[in-house]
Scaffold this motif. Sequence first.
Motif, PDB file in Angstrom:
ATOM      1  N   ASN A 164       0.842  -1.214   0.000  1.00 42.65           N
ATOM      2  CA  ASN A 164       0.000   0.000   0.000  1.00 42.65           C
ATOM      3  C   ASN A 164       0.874   1.260   0.000  1.00 42.65           C
ATOM      4  O   ASN A 164       0.591   2.223  -0.712  1.00 42.65           O
ATOM      5  CB  ASN A 164      -0.912   0.024   1.226  1.00 42.65           C
ATOM      6  N   ASP A 215       5.151   6.110   5.331  1.00 43.74           N
ATOM      7  CA  ASP A 215       5.622   6.506   4.008  1.00 43.74           C
ATOM      8  C   ASP A 215       5.530   8.027   3.879  1.00 43.74           C
ATOM      9  O   ASP A 215       5.031   8.691   4.791  1.00 43.74           O
ATOM     10  CB  ASP A 215       4.787   5.814   2.910  1.00 43.74           C
ATOM     11  N   PHE A 258     -13.176  -1.726   0.133  1.00 48.03           N
ATOM     12  CA  PHE A 258     -13.018  -0.270  -0.033  1.00 48.03           C
ATOM     13  C   PHE A 258     -11.646  -0.026  -0.653  1.00 48.03           C
ATOM     14  O   PHE A 258     -10.620  -0.426  -0.090  1.00 48.03           O
ATOM     15  CB  PHE A 258     -13.123   0.466   1.313  1.00 48.03           C
ATOM     16  N   THR A 259     -11.673   0.584  -1.810  1.00 49.54           N
ATOM     17  CA  THR A 259     -10.399   0.896  -2.482  1.00 49.54           C
ATOM     18  C   THR A 259     -10.533   2.194  -3.283  1.00 49.54           C
ATOM     19  O   THR A 259     -11.627   2.531  -3.722  1.00 49.54           O
ATOM     20  CB  THR A 259      -9.966  -0.276  -3.404  1.00 49.54           C
ATOM     21  N   THR A 260      -9.423   2.870  -3.385  1.00 45.16           N
ATOM     22  CA  THR A 260      -9.417   4.075  -4.231  1.00 45.16           C
ATOM     23  C   THR A 260      -8.620   3.794  -5.508  1.00 45.16           C
ATOM     24  O   THR A 260      -8.398   4.691  -6.317  1.00 45.16           O
ATOM     25  CB  THR A 260      -8.765   5.254  -3.480  1.00 45.16           C
ATOM     26  N   LYS A 261      -8.202   2.522  -5.606  1.00 46.46           N
ATOM     27  CA  LYS A 261      -7.326   2.166  -6.738  1.00 46.46           C
ATOM     28  C   LYS A 261      -8.138   1.654  -7.919  1.00 46.46           C
ATOM     29  O   LYS A 261      -9.297   1.241  -7.759  1.00 46.46           O
ATOM     30  CB  LYS A 261      -6.326   1.105  -6.283  1.00 46.46           C
ATOM     31  N   GLY A 318      -6.292  -3.030  -7.186  1.00 46.88           N
ATOM     32  CA  GLY A 318      -6.682  -3.305  -5.794  1.00 46.88           C
ATOM     33  C   GLY A 318      -8.101  -3.810  -5.669  1.00 46.88           C
ATOM     34  O   GLY A 318      -8.982  -3.410  -6.429  1.00 46.88           O
ATOM     35  N   LEU A 319      -8.249  -4.735  -4.687  1.00 51.49           N
ATOM     36  CA  LEU A 319      -9.588  -5.293  -4.429  1.00 51.49           C
ATOM     37  C   LEU A 319     -10.249  -4.626  -3.216  1.00 51.49           C
ATOM     38  O   LEU A 319     -11.424  -4.819  -2.943  1.00 51.49           O
ATOM     39  CB  LEU A 319      -9.485  -6.802  -4.130  1.00 51.49           C
ATOM     40  N   GLY A 320      -9.418  -3.919  -2.451  1.00 49.68           N
ATOM     41  CA  GLY A 320      -9.950  -3.290  -1.218  1.00 49.68           C
ATOM     42  C   GLY A 320     -10.054  -4.272  -0.081  1.00 49.68           C
ATOM     43  O   GLY A 320     -10.846  -4.107   0.843  1.00 49.68           O
ATOM     44  N   LEU A 341      -6.326  -4.202   3.762  1.00 48.32           N
ATOM     45  CA  LEU A 341      -6.389  -3.710   5.149  1.00 48.32           C
ATOM     46  C   LEU A 341      -7.420  -4.482   5.971  1.00 48.32           C
ATOM     47  O   LEU A 341      -7.200  -4.752   7.160  1.00 48.32           O
ATOM     48  CB  LEU A 341      -6.695  -2.211   5.167  1.00 48.32           C
TER      49      LEU A 341
HETATM   50  P1  ADP Z   1      -6.337  -1.868  -1.918  1.00 46.16           P
HETATM   51  O1  ADP Z   1      -4.874  -1.680  -1.597  1.00 46.16           O
HETATM   52  O2  ADP Z   1      -6.632  -3.072  -2.645  1.00 46.16           O
HETATM   53  O3  ADP Z   1      -6.995  -0.639  -2.384  1.00 46.16           O
HETATM   54  P2  ADP Z   1      -6.466  -1.805   0.901  1.00 46.16           P
HETATM   55  O4  ADP Z   1      -7.490  -2.295   1.842  1.00 46.16           O
HETATM   56  O5  ADP Z   1      -5.100  -2.310   1.144  1.00 46.16           O
HETATM   57  O6  ADP Z   1      -7.010  -2.140  -0.512  1.00 46.16           O
HETATM   58  O7  ADP Z   1      -6.453  -0.240   0.969  1.00 46.16           O
HETATM   59  C1  ADP Z   1      -7.619   0.462   0.939  1.00 46.16           C
HETATM   60  C2  ADP Z   1      -7.392   1.885   0.573  1.00 46.16           C
HETATM   61  O8  ADP Z   1      -6.654   2.577   1.591  1.00 46.16           O
HETATM   62  C3  ADP Z   1      -6.535   2.100  -0.576  1.00 46.16           C
HETATM   63  O9  ADP Z   1      -7.278   2.001  -1.807  1.00 46.16           O
HETATM   64  C4  ADP Z   1      -5.991   3.484  -0.381  1.00 46.16           C
HETATM   65  O10 ADP Z   1      -6.878   4.471  -0.826  1.00 46.16           O
HETATM   66  C5  ADP Z   1      -5.893   3.573   1.108  1.00 46.16           C
HETATM   67  N1  ADP Z   1      -4.505   3.405   1.572  1.00 46.16           N
HETATM   68  C6  ADP Z   1      -3.954   2.272   2.074  1.00 46.16           C
HETATM   69  N2  ADP Z   1      -2.683   2.480   2.446  1.00 46.16           N
HETATM   70  C7  ADP Z   1      -2.409   3.759   2.151  1.00 46.16           C
HETATM   71  C8  ADP Z   1      -1.235   4.583   2.266  1.00 46.16           C
HETATM   72  N3  ADP Z   1      -0.072   4.101   2.772  1.00 46.16           N
HETATM   73  N4  ADP Z   1      -1.295   5.881   1.852  1.00 46.16           N
HETATM   74  C9  ADP Z   1      -2.458   6.353   1.337  1.00 46.16           C
HETATM   75  N5  ADP Z   1      -3.585   5.640   1.213  1.00 46.16           N
HETATM   76  C10 ADP Z   1      -3.558   4.370   1.584  1.00 46.16           C
END
Ligand code: ADP
Length: 606
Positions: free
Chosen positions: A499, A529, A547-550, A555-557, A560
């Motif tokens: 991430n 980071d 939940f994902t912003t990717k 990303g599958l969300g 985390l």
């Molecule tokens: P994915 O990585 O598949 O999107 P995650 O559950 O790992 O799913 O993360 C969810 C969301 O959290 C990410 O889409 C991102 O928007 C946010 N995120 C996670 N880690 C970070 C980070 N180190 N910096 C900024 N945003 C993050």
Amino acid sequence: MSIASFIRKYGLLLSSLVTVAFAVGIAGFRVSENLGLAELQRTGTQRLELYATSLNRQIDKYAYFPATLGLERDVIDLVAHGKPLTDTVNRYLEQLNQRAGTLSIYLLDRQGHVIAASNWNRPDSFIGEDLSYRSYFHESMQGRPGRLFGIGTTRGQPGYYLSSPLLAHGEVIGVAAVKVSLEQLEQSWATVEVPVIVTDQNGVVILASAPSWKFTTLRPLPDQERRRLERSLQYNARPLPSLGLTREEPFGENAALVRLAPQVDVVGSSRLSGNFLAQAAPMGDTGWSLTVLSPAGQVSAIAWTRAALASVASALVGIVLVLLDQRRRHLRDRLRAREALQRAHDELERKVEERTRTLRAAQDELVHAAKLATVGQISAGLAHEINQPLAALRTLSGNAVKFLRRGDVATAESNLDRIGSIVDGLGTLTNQLKSFARKSSGTSGPVDVRRAVDNALFLLDQRLRRANVAVSTEIEAEQVTALCDANRLEQVMVNLVANALDAIEGTASPTLRLHGWREGTRVVIEVRDNGPGLPEHVRAHLFEPFFTTKESNRGLGLGLAISLEIVHHFGGMLTGANHPKGGAVFTVTLPAADIGETPWATTSRS
Ligand code: ADP
């Protein structure tokens, strides 16, 4: 509770209670009344004997009185020969009468005419009267003593007549008679406690403790009998009304419960009315009967009181028994309810355990699936990583062959050594990937945090290098140990680092800081980071599954959400925040393993 439902619920019980109380009351009344009457009968018998004795004594006083007159010479001479002695005998009888306190003393000839009398000089003297109709005259003319209760025809005075034959040479020549007043006989009863009456052979009350009862009859007289008595002049035409005594029921021998109606015209007769226990006894040879009337009203009153008490007591006992029974039922119901609750609870526990097991298994599957997804992502990078060594291997092996042909064995040897070390490196990489991809059991044990972090960095090494990330790791090897599963911790670290790598993509001088330390009984690992950090709307949903912003292919969300689940499983915590100096910082907290618990290991930020 409404009255209707109360009656529906307790109606039968109440009516049973009332019935029992009623039955006990009746039984109590009967027993108490019988005991009371038996007691009354005992004292009545004693009284009867006492009164009879004293009355008999009073009568006996005069029993031989007429007979003694026959011992008097003048009396016999007068009766035998007539006139000349009349005066002398009259005076003698007068004196005797005065001394004895009797009503009158007189002598009758064979025909029943009075020839001498104590009241010879009074206007109402008996002299010359014909008393041959009197029964005592006939008795004595037959040589027997005569007894009669009667009312005098001359003065209408009631009295007790006693007579005796007068004998000369063994022959009855006349009759001597004495009349005793009733008052004299009644003297013996001056202090009686209960009503007493004496009836003669005709059932007529001749003596009574209540004066108004005298010359009444115990039973109404039949007409024929009444006419006979009127003819005999025994009661001198007295009306002889009924006493008003009715026999209710017999009670033992010589006793009966009787009811006495109040006499209308007699003042104070109410005291002498009501229920009585009548006990009668014959009075020797007089033909009379003595009756004692013991008031039974009080016995009834006491019996009623006792019956009421017995009823109330039985009702109370009944109520107490019913209440105890209800309490017992209530307790039993409560016990049953508790048992049922316990059973339901046990069943629920069992189901919860079963579901937990199923859920855990499903969760393990999910964790593994997420891991495989990560492996997929890593593999894409690895392909590139592997291609380079493969190309190097091809070049080195080709060169080695050339060097051998030329006879440059040393260079060929050096090439082959390099080939060996490249193959070793590839082996390490595939081993690492294989170990990461394996399905872990998720069981807890001491895990060297430094090694887990290094493994995660190794798997992502290719991406880190490509993005030119400056990585700093501040975790002492073999000093910071957490109680969890190494493979799972690696999975968490890979997720967090991946991430961070996504976040710092495009950053001018990408930096990744990994910091681990022991804090009390816990181990803390920070992944920081210098990316854009976590906007508010992202932070609010950070750990939600899917939940994902990717973009969809990146990303599958789940990263985390799965990481949080893993950390929770080992009793730890996972939080995400923005660092004051920019960038995101994720903090993992896990229970510390006991080993490595050294003074310097517990200091913060070693
Ligand atoms: P994915 O990585 O598949 O999107 P995650 O559950 O790992 O799913 O993360 C969810 C969301 O959290 C990410 O889409 C991102 O928007 C946010 N995120 C996670 N880690 C970070 C980070 N180190 N910096 C900024 N945003 C993050």
